[in-house]
Design a protein around this motif. Structure first.
Motif, PDB file in Angstrom:
ATOM      1  N   UNK A  40    -108.081 -10.837  13.146  1.00 11.53           N
ATOM      2  CA  UNK A  40    -106.436 -10.481  13.403  1.00 11.53           C
ATOM      3  C   UNK A  40    -106.024 -10.990  14.782  1.00 11.53           C
ATOM      4  N   UNK A  41    -106.894 -10.736  15.903  1.00 11.64           N
ATOM      5  CA  UNK A  41    -106.292 -11.429  17.003  1.00 11.64           C
ATOM      6  C   UNK A  41    -104.809 -10.755  17.746  1.00 11.64           C
ATOM      7  N   UNK A  42    -104.431  -9.733  17.372  1.00 10.40           N
ATOM      8  CA  UNK A  42    -103.314  -9.255  18.066  1.00 10.40           C
ATOM      9  C   UNK A  42    -103.758  -7.656  18.654  1.00 10.40           C
ATOM     10  N   UNK A  60    -106.750  -2.392  19.025  1.00  9.30           N
ATOM     11  CA  UNK A  60    -106.557  -1.069  19.478  1.00  9.30           C
ATOM     12  C   UNK A  60    -106.774  -0.114  18.177  1.00  9.30           C
ATOM     13  N   UNK A  61    -106.197  -0.417  17.066  1.00 13.85           N
ATOM     14  CA  UNK A  61    -106.336   0.429  16.265  1.00 13.85           C
ATOM     15  C   UNK A  61    -107.712   0.585  15.394  1.00 13.85           C
ATOM     16  N   UNK A 102     -96.073  -8.204  19.520  1.00  9.70           N
ATOM     17  CA  UNK A 102     -97.477  -8.157  19.410  1.00  9.70           C
ATOM     18  C   UNK A 102     -98.171  -9.348  20.264  1.00  9.70           C
ATOM     19  N   UNK A 103     -99.041  -8.773  21.049  1.00 10.21           N
ATOM     20  CA  UNK A 103     -99.864  -9.725  21.879  1.00 10.21           C
ATOM     21  C   UNK A 103    -101.136 -10.312  21.468  1.00 10.21           C
ATOM     22  N   UNK A 104    -101.279 -11.553  21.453  1.00 15.10           N
ATOM     23  CA  UNK A 104    -102.687 -12.297  20.790  1.00 15.10           C
ATOM     24  C   UNK A 104    -103.669 -12.058  21.935  1.00 15.10           C
TER      25      UNK A 104
END
Length: 357
Positions: A249-251, A256-257, A345-347
């Motif tokens: 998913x790379x975000x 974190x989830x 969202x940060x990759x």
């Protein structure tokens, strides 16, 4: 590292024959000097008979060459024979090895042998799996005493799952350096871990790794195996939890989830089970709920934006001290509207070919 097996083998007898030629001695004369039969000398020269230590000492007296040198020749010869036999056996396992994600292992540098180098490919795969042969893999993972391994091979895509899990086991040496797992200390760490989500992603991840080490947990990141569809996994080794994430998913919100989901297994479940993120089980549902409640406590859920409200996301994230992407992700799940806010969202990308914890 790819090894090259020579296409010829020098026997101990070749070295003996060289000495005989230099000295002008035939096999019959050498047999008399060594006090052995001509047949024994013939088999020794051809490599059929092994060179014993007593005979090496006898050769020392006859030739003047130290026994340790003759023993070294013999050891090298027997080692070469074993290597040739091993190469044949490894090549015979190549078709079976193709069931494992070899392209993935090559991409990330865990296997450096090319597809043409069949024996070396299998040799390096076995090194990843920590077994001597693929038949040993079957018995070790399917019938061994480690419960999570048995659970892994009982699944669809078992070779890929086992490979991915085995890569994380490279971190097991660190377990001896970790304190014993402390559940209450982990629960105390949770608010601080949540606060890390608002920082620079890679630095925060490194910080999370160290904080979890302090409470006896190994956290490592192993690239996702294509087609496997697993974000994370948790299991216990030597009494300590090992959490591995794939960055699939790379975000940052997804990573974190998934981390807090896996921590949910550690807090709520424990034991000897293997927990793979994405399974449709009650334990997975409980871990999802745990992650949701830690990242955004229930009393804040009514304040989640119900429309495409970037300002509302940023305001709530600031109040919670979490990454805006986490608030956004929760708002998207609550409303079912995923088509907005992607700039928050940060990759995340792996920084090395063989990532470590």
């Amino acid at each position: 590292m790819t090894t090259t097996t020579p296409n010829y083998i020098v026997t101990t007898g070749d070295f003996i024959a060289e000495w005989m030629e230099d000295e002008g001695i035939n096999a019959a004369e050498l047999a008399r000097r060594l006090d052995v039969t001509r047949k024994h000398v013939s088999e020794l020269l051809s490599g059929k008979a092994p060179l014993s230590h007593p005979l090496a000492l006898a050769l020392e007296r006859v030739t003047g060459v130290p026994a340790r040198i003759w023993n070294q020749y013999e050891s090298g010869y027997r080692s070469d024979l074993a290597r040739v036999q091993e190469t044949r056996e490894l090549e015979a396992q190549y078709e079976q090895a193709k069931a494992f994600p070899l392209s993935y292992l090559r991409k990330w540098g865990y296997v450096t042998a090319s597809a043409r180098e069949r024996a070396d490919t299998v040799r390096q795969l076995l090194g990843v799996l920590g077994v001597a042969s693929l038949s040993a893999f079957e018995t070790t993972w399917a019938e061994g005493s480690v419960a999570y391994r048995r659970a892994a091979v009982g699944r669809e895509h078992a070779p890929a799952i086992a490979t991915w899990l085995a890569l994380a086991e490279r971190h097991h040496d660190e377990l001896n350096e970790l304190p014993a797992f402390d559940r209450s200390a982990l629960e105390t760490q949770l608010p601080g871990l949540r606060a890390l989500t608002s920082g620079e992603v890679l630095e925060a991840i490194d910080d999370a790794v160290e904080r979890l080490r302090e409470v006896g947990i190994v956290l490592c990141f192993i690239p996702a195996v294509p087609g496997l569809g697993i974000h994370g996994a948790t299991r216990w080794l030597n009494g300590r939890p090992i959490i591995q994430l794939s960055l699939r998913g790379k975000t940052d919100d997804q990573v974190w989830f998934t981390l807090f989901h896996e921590l949910g297994h550690v807090v709520l479940h424990g034991g000897k089970e293997l927990y793979l993120n994405g399974d449709l089980t009650r334990a997975e549902e409980e871990a999802d709920a745990f992650a949701s409640n830690v990242l955004i406590p229930p009393q804040f859920v009514p304040r989640l934006p119900r429309t495409r409200d970037i300002a509302g996301v940023l305001a709530l994230a600031k109040e919670l001290g979490t990454a805006p992407s986490i608030v956004l992700g929760r708002a998207q799940r609550e409303t079912g509207d995923y088509a907005w806010g992607h700039s928050l969202k940060r990759k995340i990308e792996f920084r090395t070919a063989t990532p470590a914890s």
